[in-house]
Enzyme design. Structure first.
Site, PDB file in Angstrom:
ATOM      1  N   SER A 146       0.840  -1.198   0.000  1.00 29.51           N
ATOM      2  CA  SER A 146       0.000   0.000   0.000  1.00 29.51           C
ATOM      3  C   SER A 146       0.872   1.244   0.000  1.00 29.51           C
ATOM      4  O   SER A 146       2.083   1.176   0.226  1.00 29.51           O
ATOM      5  CB  SER A 146      -0.884   0.001   1.261  1.00 29.51           C
ATOM      6  OG  SER A 146      -1.538   1.238   1.467  1.00 29.51           O
ATOM      7  N   TYR A 159      -2.766  -0.931  10.083  1.00 28.16           N
ATOM      8  CA  TYR A 159      -2.729  -1.079   8.627  1.00 28.16           C
ATOM      9  C   TYR A 159      -1.319  -0.858   8.098  1.00 28.16           C
ATOM     10  O   TYR A 159      -0.811  -1.630   7.274  1.00 28.16           O
ATOM     11  CB  TYR A 159      -3.705  -0.084   7.994  1.00 28.16           C
ATOM     12  CG  TYR A 159      -3.921  -0.293   6.514  1.00 28.16           C
ATOM     13  CD1 TYR A 159      -4.673  -1.366   6.057  1.00 28.16           C
ATOM     14  CD2 TYR A 159      -3.381   0.582   5.574  1.00 28.16           C
ATOM     15  CE1 TYR A 159      -4.888  -1.566   4.698  1.00 28.16           C
ATOM     16  CE2 TYR A 159      -3.584   0.394   4.224  1.00 28.16           C
ATOM     17  CZ  TYR A 159      -4.338  -0.683   3.790  1.00 28.16           C
ATOM     18  OH  TYR A 159      -4.532  -0.874   2.446  1.00 28.16           O
TER      19      TYR A 159
END
Length: 345
Positions: A146, A159
């Site tokens: 990401s 995350y």
């Protein structure tokens, strides 16, 4: 390493029911790959598989419903894939979940759930499927990290930790699997227009008043089309590219992190606030316009009521004048005074 040959090979894809994963499934089918599609959402996964079967009847399409947060289900996916496909060409670990909240606002269970889906599941699947991935030369592995595997923003401890971990594993595997003729691509998407904002989890300690504003801000940053992201990923696989950053929303922060490794977070926060400010300003202008329209309508209605009241008052005054005159006439008669037009005698 030669280009990856999609046609006739089997691709295992997690997170295939929506967003980038769904578009990857369609793109792989167009390139002639047989598919094993994994997702926790059976309702969304089934139509994806049906559409591919209808458009590409020669392909083998196997949907598997599994919760990758559960280790036993991850092991079950690996067992089924190995039983049905002793050799696979491509593994794409795309499934992921998001969790918002400062580190002190999320529980350990909430943190671990993110790590389990975003890092442990790709690690377990890759480890279990290595024999199938290396059974024939020229396999390929894709791990979906990401933007938050490049930078670590406030409120994204779980995350970001999971995506940095997956990035590190991917870089090691690229070096190690090259000996087996297997390529590895690490993907860092920026703001891709997917369901991740609406489906994101929120730490149990986050105040309720903070949830919707943050979700709206997050959603406002997701603008890049998922079909374009999928196209870029498959092109990167074909070229055996080591790393892929998708959209300027990933490329610019990555550059800033390299140029200003300590202060880039403050710069990015200011840019994010600016985007959020524009969104809030737009919403405020819309609200102000609605308020102005309401006030104008109310003013017109008030003015109309005022005019009607004044008209009514005028008519009332006229009636009172008339009544007064009538009373005066009656008084004249009683005093023997002549009515107009009559002789006084």
């Amino acid at each position: 390493m030669p280009a990856y040959p999609f046609a006739g090979r089997t691709a295992v894809l997690t997170g295939a029911a929506s967003g980038i994963g769904e578009q990857l499934a369609y793109g792989l089918a167009v390139r002639g790959s047989h598919l094993v599609l994994v997702d926790v959402d059976a309702t969304r996964l089934s139509p994806v598989a049906d559409r591919i079967r209808a458009a590409h009847p020669a392909l083998d399409v196997t949907p598997i419903v599994a919760d990758l947060a559960d280790r036993a289900q991850v092991d079950g996916v690996a067992t089924q894939v190995l039983a049905d496909h002793p050799a696979i060409g491509l593994l794409i670990n795309n499934a992921g979940i998001a969790l918002g909240g400062r580190f002190d606002q999320v529980t350990v269970d909430e943190f671990e759930a993110v790590m389990n889906v975003n890092f442990r599941a790709p690690m377990l699947l890759t480890h279990a499927l290595l024999p199938a991935l290396t059974a024939t030369p020229g396999g390929h592995l894709v791990n979906m990290s990401s933007l938050f595997g490049l930078i670590s923003p406030y409120g994204q401890s779980a995350y970001s930790a999971s995506k940095f971990a997956l990035r590190g594993l991917s870089q090691v595997l690229r070096a190690e699997l090259a000996e087996n003729g297997v390529g590895v691509t690490t993907v860092h998407p920026g703001g891709i227009r997917t369901r991740i904002a609406e489906s994101a989890r929120v730490g149990s300690g986050v105040p309720a008043s903070d949830i919707e504003p943050h979700k709206r801000l997050f959603a406002a940053l997701l603008t890049f089309p998922p079909e374009k992201a999928a196209q870029q990923i498959l092109d990167a696989v074909a070229r055996r590219k080591a790393r892929l950053l998708i959209a300027s929303s990933a490329k610019i922060p990555d550059l800033l992190a390299r140029v200003a490794p300590v202060s880039h977070d403050r710069i990015l926060q200011a840019l994010t606030n600016a985007v959020g400010g524009r969104s809030r300003s737009s919403a405020s202008r819309a609200s102000a316009a609605r308020g102005s329209a309401s006030r104008s309508s109310a003013s017109r209605a008030s003015a109309a009521r005022g005019s009607a009241s004044r008209d009514s008052a005028s008519r009332g005054s006229a009636s009172r004048d008339s009544a007064s005159r009538g009373s005066a006439s009656r008084d004249s008669v009683s005093r023997g005074e002549a009515r107009p037009g009559e002789a006084p005698w």
